[in-house]
Design a protein around this motif. Structure first.
Motif, PDB file in Angstrom:
ATOM      1  N   GLU A  59       0.817  -1.081  -0.418  1.00 48.81           N
ATOM      2  CA  GLU A  59      -0.021  -0.424  -0.406  1.00 48.81           C
ATOM      3  C   GLU A  59       0.533   1.002  -0.132  1.00 48.81           C
ATOM      4  OE1 GLU A  59      -1.728   2.933   2.036  1.00 48.81           O
ATOM      5  OE2 GLU A  59      -0.472   2.210   2.911  1.00 48.81           O
ATOM      6  N   ARG A  60       2.105   1.623   0.358  1.00 51.17           N
ATOM      7  CA  ARG A  60       2.803   2.054   1.095  1.00 51.17           C
ATOM      8  C   ARG A  60       3.620   2.806  -0.244  1.00 51.17           C
ATOM      9  NH1 ARG A  60       1.602   6.732   4.294  1.00 51.17           N
ATOM     10  NH2 ARG A  60      -0.302   5.650   2.739  1.00 51.17           N
ATOM     11  N   THR A  61       3.891   1.531  -0.914  1.00 48.66           N
ATOM     12  CA  THR A  61       5.020   1.675  -2.086  1.00 48.66           C
ATOM     13  C   THR A  61       4.660   1.911  -3.720  1.00 48.66           C
ATOM     14  OG1 THR A  61       6.410  -0.198  -1.079  1.00 48.66           O
ATOM     15  CG2 THR A  61       5.983   0.025  -3.937  1.00 48.66           C
ATOM     16  N   TYR A  62       2.282   1.844  -3.515  1.00 48.10           N
ATOM     17  CA  TYR A  62       1.522   2.083  -3.972  1.00 48.10           C
ATOM     18  C   TYR A  62       1.754   3.605  -4.340  1.00 48.10           C
ATOM     19  CZ  TYR A  62      -2.887   3.425  -6.506  1.00 48.10           C
ATOM     20  OH  TYR A  62      -3.910   3.919  -7.127  1.00 48.10           O
ATOM     21  N   ARG A  63       1.275   3.952  -3.277  1.00 44.89           N
ATOM     22  CA  ARG A  63       0.962   5.544  -2.958  1.00 44.89           C
ATOM     23  C   ARG A  63       2.538   5.934  -2.892  1.00 44.89           C
ATOM     24  NH1 ARG A  63      -3.645   6.901  -1.137  1.00 44.89           N
ATOM     25  NH2 ARG A  63      -5.134   5.921  -0.356  1.00 44.89           N
ATOM     26  N   PHE A  64       3.454   6.218  -2.137  1.00 38.76           N
ATOM     27  CA  PHE A  64       4.740   6.708  -3.334  1.00 38.76           C
ATOM     28  C   PHE A  64       5.303   7.390  -4.309  1.00 38.76           C
ATOM     29  CE2 PHE A  64       6.355   5.829   2.316  1.00 38.76           C
ATOM     30  CZ  PHE A  64       5.349   6.768   2.510  1.00 38.76           C
ATOM     31  N   VAL A  65       4.860   5.718  -4.915  1.00 42.71           N
ATOM     32  CA  VAL A  65       5.732   5.312  -6.142  1.00 42.71           C
ATOM     33  C   VAL A  65       4.463   5.381  -7.429  1.00 42.71           C
ATOM     34  CG1 VAL A  65       6.807   4.027  -7.459  1.00 42.71           C
ATOM     35  CG2 VAL A  65       7.332   3.838  -5.256  1.00 42.71           C
ATOM     36  N   ILE A  66       3.130   5.176  -7.558  1.00 38.90           N
ATOM     37  CA  ILE A  66       2.277   5.503  -8.797  1.00 38.90           C
ATOM     38  C   ILE A  66       1.417   6.552  -8.271  1.00 38.90           C
ATOM     39  CG2 ILE A  66       0.443   4.691  -9.529  1.00 38.90           C
ATOM     40  CD1 ILE A  66       2.050   1.576  -8.785  1.00 38.90           C
ATOM     41  N   ARG A  67       0.408   6.642  -7.108  1.00 41.91           N
ATOM     42  CA  ARG A  67      -0.289   7.415  -6.739  1.00 41.91           C
ATOM     43  C   ARG A  67      -0.278   8.476  -6.321  1.00 41.91           C
ATOM     44  NH1 ARG A  67      -5.048   8.502  -3.540  1.00 41.91           N
ATOM     45  NH2 ARG A  67      -6.298   9.090  -5.334  1.00 41.91           N
ATOM     46  N   TRP A  68       1.216   9.080  -5.785  1.00 39.30           N
ATOM     47  CA  TRP A  68       1.537   9.963  -5.441  1.00 39.30           C
ATOM     48  C   TRP A  68       2.831  10.801  -5.860  1.00 39.30           C
ATOM     49  CZ3 TRP A  68       1.568   9.074   0.578  1.00 39.30           C
ATOM     50  CH2 TRP A  68      -0.146   9.741   0.509  1.00 39.30           C
ATOM     51  N   LYS A  69       2.923  10.125  -7.566  1.00 38.25           N
ATOM     52  CA  LYS A  69       4.329  10.369  -8.207  1.00 38.25           C
ATOM     53  C   LYS A  69       3.992  11.785  -8.495  1.00 38.25           C
ATOM     54  CE  LYS A  69       7.016   8.787 -12.442  1.00 38.25           C
ATOM     55  NZ  LYS A  69       7.783   8.300 -12.090  1.00 38.25           N
ATOM     56  N   ILE A  70       4.745  12.832  -8.818  1.00 43.49           N
ATOM     57  CA  ILE A  70       4.931  14.134  -9.181  1.00 43.49           C
ATOM     58  C   ILE A  70       6.048  14.436 -10.163  1.00 43.49           C
ATOM     59  CG2 ILE A  70       2.710  14.607  -7.203  1.00 43.49           C
ATOM     60  CD1 ILE A  70       5.143  16.458  -5.307  1.00 43.49           C
ATOM     61  N   ASP A  71       6.082  15.350 -10.821  1.00 40.83           N
ATOM     62  CA  ASP A  71       7.024  15.793 -11.450  1.00 40.83           C
ATOM     63  C   ASP A  71       7.986  17.374 -10.689  1.00 40.83           C
ATOM     64  OD1 ASP A  71       8.749  17.211 -12.406  1.00 40.83           O
ATOM     65  OD2 ASP A  71       7.864  17.205 -14.432  1.00 40.83           O
ATOM     66  N   GLU A  72       9.071  16.679  -9.669  1.00 37.57           N
ATOM     67  CA  GLU A  72       9.360  17.894  -8.912  1.00 37.57           C
ATOM     68  C   GLU A  72       9.869  19.191  -9.377  1.00 37.57           C
ATOM     69  OE1 GLU A  72      11.414  16.216  -6.056  1.00 37.57           O
ATOM     70  OE2 GLU A  72      10.394  14.713  -6.179  1.00 37.57           O
ATOM     71  N   GLN A  73      10.405  19.219 -10.759  1.00 38.58           N
ATOM     72  CA  GLN A  73      10.681  19.983 -11.153  1.00 38.58           C
ATOM     73  C   GLN A  73      10.236  21.002 -11.497  1.00 38.58           C
ATOM     74  OE1 GLN A  73      13.631  18.913 -14.906  1.00 38.58           O
ATOM     75  NE2 GLN A  73      14.557  20.926 -14.765  1.00 38.58           N
ATOM     76  N   ALA A  74       9.167  20.253 -12.183  1.00 35.67           N
ATOM     77  CA  ALA A  74       7.765  21.257 -12.537  1.00 35.67           C
ATOM     78  C   ALA A  74       7.055  21.940 -12.062  1.00 35.67           C
ATOM     79  CB  ALA A  74       6.519  20.392 -13.687  1.00 35.67           C
ATOM     80  N   LEU A  75       7.205  21.472 -10.555  1.00 39.40           N
ATOM     81  CA  LEU A  75       6.420  21.992  -9.707  1.00 39.40           C
ATOM     82  C   LEU A  75       6.834  23.089  -9.009  1.00 39.40           C
ATOM     83  CD1 LEU A  75       4.607  21.304  -7.301  1.00 39.40           C
ATOM     84  CD2 LEU A  75       5.439  20.206  -5.863  1.00 39.40           C
ATOM     85  N   ARG A  76       8.587  22.793  -8.764  1.00 38.66           N
ATOM     86  CA  ARG A  76       9.260  23.845  -8.152  1.00 38.66           C
ATOM     87  C   ARG A  76       9.555  24.934  -9.505  1.00 38.66           C
ATOM     88  NH1 ARG A  76      13.935  20.089  -7.989  1.00 38.66           N
ATOM     89  NH2 ARG A  76      12.886  19.900  -5.884  1.00 38.66           N
ATOM     90  N   GLN A  77       9.395  24.726 -10.347  1.00 37.79           N
ATOM     91  CA  GLN A  77       9.434  26.202 -11.197  1.00 37.79           C
ATOM     92  C   GLN A  77       8.195  26.513 -11.184  1.00 37.79           C
ATOM     93  OE1 GLN A  77       9.517  24.710 -15.470  1.00 37.79           O
ATOM     94  NE2 GLN A  77       9.812  26.437 -15.648  1.00 37.79           N
ATOM     95  N   GLN A  78       6.771  26.167 -11.179  1.00 41.15           N
ATOM     96  CA  GLN A  78       5.639  26.087 -10.387  1.00 41.15           C
ATOM     97  C   GLN A  78       5.713  27.610  -9.010  1.00 41.15           C
ATOM     98  OE1 GLN A  78       3.320  27.364 -13.001  1.00 41.15           O
ATOM     99  NE2 GLN A  78       4.931  25.772 -14.440  1.00 41.15           N
ATOM    100  N   ILE A  79       6.066  26.478  -8.225  1.00 42.20           N
ATOM    101  CA  ILE A  79       6.018  27.407  -6.717  1.00 42.20           C
ATOM    102  C   ILE A  79       6.620  28.773  -7.490  1.00 42.20           C
ATOM    103  CG2 ILE A  79       6.680  27.139  -4.637  1.00 42.20           C
ATOM    104  CD1 ILE A  79       5.998  24.537  -4.692  1.00 42.20           C
ATOM    105  N   GLN A  80       8.399  28.857  -7.679  1.00 39.32           N
ATOM    106  CA  GLN A  80       9.490  29.646  -8.079  1.00 39.32           C
ATOM    107  C   GLN A  80       8.385  30.733  -8.707  1.00 39.32           C
ATOM    108  OE1 GLN A  80      12.173  27.875  -9.749  1.00 39.32           O
ATOM    109  NE2 GLN A  80      13.446  27.103  -7.627  1.00 39.32           N
ATOM    110  N   THR A  81       7.373  30.598  -8.928  1.00 43.93           N
ATOM    111  CA  THR A  81       6.907  31.709 -10.212  1.00 43.93           C
ATOM    112  C   THR A  81       5.815  32.572  -9.573  1.00 43.93           C
ATOM    113  OG1 THR A  81       6.159  30.030 -11.370  1.00 43.93           O
ATOM    114  CG2 THR A  81       8.092  31.400 -12.764  1.00 43.93           C
TER     115      THR A  81
END
Length: 178
Positions: A39-61
């Protein structure tokens, strides 16, 4: 038979011997630990997978709406939602941060419990096996003594081994997921 088949038959045979109650309890803990890991692996790897670089870029702007769309159902969404409170950003973050941590760490501490209890059940099975082996030896014939000793010591060692086979990986998984 080969040595591997002998070991497997001894491990499986322990589920019908004097230490069976300990073996089934350890097996239940193994099942619970595996369910948590899946369950935790599913959450961490599949369900909660995000593009951290894109997220960081959107937050910085300061493009929070786009950042929210990137994170989707990830617990970080609570943090992003809390930043939109007018003038109360730090207070909102202080409230949201523990909630996010709880979602991320959910059931991970149970892996430590699985590791500890499996190891302790293995130890309890060891004590029980030794008591079984030594109980009534003074009144038994030589053949009965040998059979009782071998059965009791086998029970002791197999329950210890199973407790460690379940406990050590559960502790490693707990450490990794923490």
């Amino acid at each position: 038979t080969t040595d591997g088949a002998f070991v497997i038959s001894n491990f499986l045979g322990a589920f019908s011997g004097p230490g069976a109650i300990f073996m089934y309890a350890i097996l239940a803990l193994l099942s619970y630990g595996i369910a948590i890991c899946i369950e935790r692996t599913y959450r961490f790897v599949i369900r909660w997978k995000i593009d951290e670089q894109a997220l960081r870029q959107q937050i910085q702007t300061n493009n929070l709406e786009q950042a929210k769309s990137i994170v989707g159902a990830h617990p970080v969404r609570l943090l992003l939602d809390s930043t939109s409170s007018q003038g109360h950003t730090w207070d909102s973050l202080a409230i949201a941060a523990p909630l996010v941590e709880n979602q991320i760490r959910k059931r991970v501490s149970s892996l430590a419990m699985v590791a500890n209890v499996a190891t302790m059940l293995g130890l309890l099975g060891t004590v029980y096996g030794l008591i079984f082996a030594l109980e009534g030896l003074d009144q038994a014939s030589a053949i009965e003594r040998t059979a009782r000793l071998s059965t009791g010591i086998a029970t002791a060692m197999i329950t210890t081994a199973w407790g460690l086979v379940v406990g050590v990986p559960a502790l490693i998984a707990h450490n990794y997921m923490s």
